[in-house]
Design a protein around this motif. Structure first.
Motif, PDB file in Angstrom:
ATOM      1  N   SER A 133       2.699 -81.894   3.529  1.00 29.06           N
ATOM      2  CA  SER A 133       3.928 -81.363   3.171  1.00 29.06           C
ATOM      3  C   SER A 133       4.897 -81.686   4.258  1.00 29.06           C
ATOM      4  CB  SER A 133       3.558 -79.790   3.234  1.00 29.06           C
ATOM      5  OG  SER A 133       2.710 -79.339   2.461  1.00 29.06           O
TER       6      SER A 133
ATOM      7  N   ASN B 268       8.143 -71.404  -0.505  1.00 27.37           N
ATOM      8  CA  ASN B 268       8.986 -72.211  -1.766  1.00 27.37           C
ATOM      9  C   ASN B 268      10.219 -71.681  -1.831  1.00 27.37           C
ATOM     10  OD1 ASN B 268       6.751 -73.688  -2.586  1.00 27.37           O
ATOM     11  ND2 ASN B 268       5.480 -71.958  -3.238  1.00 27.37           N
TER      12      ASN B 268
ATOM     13  N   ASP C  27      -3.504 -74.880  -0.773  1.00 32.05           N
ATOM     14  CA  ASP C  27      -3.305 -76.106  -0.017  1.00 32.05           C
ATOM     15  C   ASP C  27      -3.402 -76.072   1.236  1.00 32.05           C
ATOM     16  OD1 ASP C  27      -2.196 -77.307  -2.513  1.00 32.05           O
ATOM     17  OD2 ASP C  27      -0.245 -76.582  -2.066  1.00 32.05           O
TER      18      ASP C  27
ATOM     19  N   ALA D 186       5.709 -77.737  -5.152  1.00 35.97           N
ATOM     20  CA  ALA D 186       5.568 -76.243  -4.883  1.00 35.97           C
ATOM     21  C   ALA D 186       4.284 -76.054  -4.300  1.00 35.97           C
ATOM     22  CB  ALA D 186       5.704 -75.494  -6.303  1.00 35.97           C
TER      23      ALA D 186
ATOM     24  N   THR E 203      -2.727 -81.517  -3.378  1.00 35.55           N
ATOM     25  CA  THR E 203      -1.624 -81.895  -2.711  1.00 35.55           C
ATOM     26  C   THR E 203      -2.023 -81.801  -1.176  1.00 35.55           C
ATOM     27  OG1 THR E 203      -0.065 -81.130  -4.173  1.00 35.55           O
ATOM     28  CG2 THR E 203       0.614 -81.533  -2.051  1.00 35.55           C
TER      29      THR E 203
ATOM     30  N   THR F 116       1.121 -74.094  -2.606  1.00 32.85           N
ATOM     31  CA  THR F 116       0.140 -72.599  -3.023  1.00 32.85           C
ATOM     32  C   THR F 116      -0.742 -72.435  -1.734  1.00 32.85           C
ATOM     33  OG1 THR F 116      -1.684 -74.275  -3.705  1.00 32.85           O
ATOM     34  CG2 THR F 116      -0.108 -73.630  -5.248  1.00 32.85           C
TER      35      THR F 116
ATOM     36  N   GLU G   6       9.340 -85.447  -9.665  1.00 31.53           N
ATOM     37  CA  GLU G   6       9.188 -85.113 -10.936  1.00 31.53           C
ATOM     38  C   GLU G   6       9.667 -86.361 -11.666  1.00 31.53           C
ATOM     39  OE1 GLU G   6       7.512 -82.711 -12.719  1.00 31.53           O
ATOM     40  OE2 GLU G   6       6.972 -82.460 -10.690  1.00 31.53           O
TER      41      GLU G   6
ATOM     42  N   ALA H 298      10.179 -74.784  -7.924  1.00 34.63           N
ATOM     43  CA  ALA H 298       9.019 -73.666  -7.733  1.00 34.63           C
ATOM     44  C   ALA H 298       8.780 -72.771  -8.737  1.00 34.63           C
ATOM     45  CB  ALA H 298       8.813 -73.358  -6.064  1.00 34.63           C
ATOM     46  N   SER H 299       7.763 -72.521  -9.277  1.00 36.51           N
ATOM     47  CA  SER H 299       7.465 -71.280 -10.162  1.00 36.51           C
ATOM     48  C   SER H 299       7.692 -70.144  -9.767  1.00 36.51           C
ATOM     49  CB  SER H 299       6.046 -71.724 -10.901  1.00 36.51           C
ATOM     50  OG  SER H 299       5.812 -70.382 -11.713  1.00 36.51           O
TER      51      SER H 299
ATOM     52  N   SER I 126      -0.142 -82.479  -6.913  1.00 36.10           N
ATOM     53  CA  SER I 126      -0.745 -81.953  -7.634  1.00 36.10           C
ATOM     54  C   SER I 126       0.088 -80.913  -8.460  1.00 36.10           C
ATOM     55  CB  SER I 126      -1.952 -81.295  -7.290  1.00 36.10           C
ATOM     56  OG  SER I 126      -1.720 -80.339  -6.289  1.00 36.10           O
ATOM     57  N   SER I 127       1.165 -80.280  -7.887  1.00 32.72           N
ATOM     58  CA  SER I 127       1.869 -79.489  -8.521  1.00 32.72           C
ATOM     59  C   SER I 127       3.169 -79.767  -8.819  1.00 32.72           C
ATOM     60  CB  SER I 127       2.068 -78.277  -7.447  1.00 32.72           C
ATOM     61  OG  SER I 127       2.722 -78.729  -6.393  1.00 32.72           O
ATOM     62  N   LYS I 128       4.059 -78.883  -9.949  1.00 34.63           N
ATOM     63  CA  LYS I 128       5.200 -79.475 -10.320  1.00 34.63           C
ATOM     64  C   LYS I 128       6.243 -79.273  -9.219  1.00 34.63           C
ATOM     65  CE  LYS I 128       8.831 -78.041 -13.517  1.00 34.63           C
ATOM     66  NZ  LYS I 128       9.473 -77.167 -14.454  1.00 34.63           N
TER      67      LYS I 128
END
Length: 341
Positions: A226, A329, A302, A297, A223, A299, A253, A335-336, A292-294
């Motif tokens: 932002s 997040n 990034d 979200a 990713t 990280t 998504e 976000a997880s 790249s993330s769901k």
């Protein structure tokens, strides 16, 4: 026009000074609690994740107010810093540099990146003598803006291929609007063109150019950028920010799970409805946002990649900044882990 390092620094200082002044006043967006309208800048001929989210109904009663277009991520986040817009998006390395200069902003969701289909490539004419990184010494590379994604990728490519700092300084980066970059390459005004998305695919379809390097080849899937908002805006409008961020995550998504032709048809409809007199022919080449993330979200990686790189070049001091200083997040419902940084 090429900006000197001193000019860039002066522009950044002016931006931060304006931000300080705007913080002392009462901006229309920040003064009210949980405002329902978010000002932003768009991109010609493109549908951004927030625009898609609004059209899909994922923003609920939160509305977007388009105030114009931009061709520069750094300009977009500077406008968010000064309060001219409510959210802006840019390459994560540009966010790192702005934050290192004490900008009162926080990243809330990733919105673009690189994968096998969606990447930033650097191209030369098919008959160009340029074959290697060292062949770029004394040459001109056309990029959309200085101090952002294309510059970071280029300097990473040059350093990984053995060029010294002095040699890297001899590779000239020229700012060219994205819609003119292909033409500038073909006319010989630049030696290398930074091309991405539909503009890249349209150029490849016409032929006569070949790739030299790309961000995906160098870094793999990641990713790259932002959306940021001012810290005072986050504090005063948490519910609106949560609606916005989660809505954008859902739109990312949606674009990932729907058939490509369905997504493109939706984009065409959005562009037609907004009536900005845009050419939508490039949409047929769209493949993904590349996140790249769901749900976008964020990280640590990034940002840590660019903190380390900017530290190695002497542009920032890594000990003064860590990834968790740059993002949250908390507002992203997809976000997880629900709100952990």
């Amino acid at each position: 026009m090429k900006m000197t390092r001193a000019a860039v620094a002066a522009a950044l200082a002016a931006t931060l000074a304006a931000a300080a002044l705007s913080g002392c006043g009462s901006s229309g967006a920040a003064a009210a609690k949980n405002v329902k309208e978010l000002r932003y800048q768009g991109w010609v001929g493109q549908v951004t994740p927030p625009e898609l989210a609004e059209d899909l109904g994922y923003l609920g009663d939160v509305k977007l107010k388009w105030i114009g277009n931009t061709i520069s991520g750094p300009q977009d986040i500077q406008a968010a810093t000064t309060g001219d817009i409510d959210f802006g998006g840019a390459f994560n390395g540009a966010i790192v540099k702005l934050k290192a200069n004490k900008a009162p902003i926080t990243a809330v969701i990733g919105y673009y990146g690189a994968d096998k289909d969606t990447y930033n490539g650097f191209y030369v004419k098919a008959d160009s003598p340029i074959k290697t990184a060292k062949d770029l010494i004394g040459k001109k590379i056309g990029v959309n803006t200085l101090g952002a994604h294309a510059e970071a990728v280029t300097k990473t490519y040059l350093s990984r291929n053995g060029l010294t700092p002095e040699q890297i300084k001899q590779v000239e980066l020229i700012v060219v609007p994205p819609v003119n970059t292909e033409q500038s390459l073909r006319q010989g005004q630049i030696d290398v063109a930074s091309l991405s998305g539909p503009l890249r695919d349209k150029a490849l379809e016409r032929g006569g150019i070949r790739p030299l390097y790309s961000d995906f080849e160098l870094l793999g899937a990641f990713t790259g950028g932002s959306y940021v908002l001012r810290n005072d805006f986050l504090k005063k409008n948490p519910e609106t920010v949560k609606t916005f961020t989660t809505g954008v995550a859902k739109a990312i998504e949606w674009s990932r799970t729907q058939p490509r032709d369905v997504v493109i048809a939706r984009f065409r409809d959005i562009i037609a409805k907004r009536g900005r007199n845009e050419d939508d022919t490039q949409l047929k080449f769209w493949k993904s946002y590349g996140v790249s993330s769901k749900g976008g979200a964020i990280t640590d990686k990034d940002f840590s990649t660019w903190i380390e790189w900017l530290s190695s070049t002497g542009e920032i001091k890594s000990k003064d900044l860590k990834p968790s200083d740059l993002y949250t997040n908390e507002y992203n419902g997809l976000a997880s882990g629900g709100g952990a940084q």
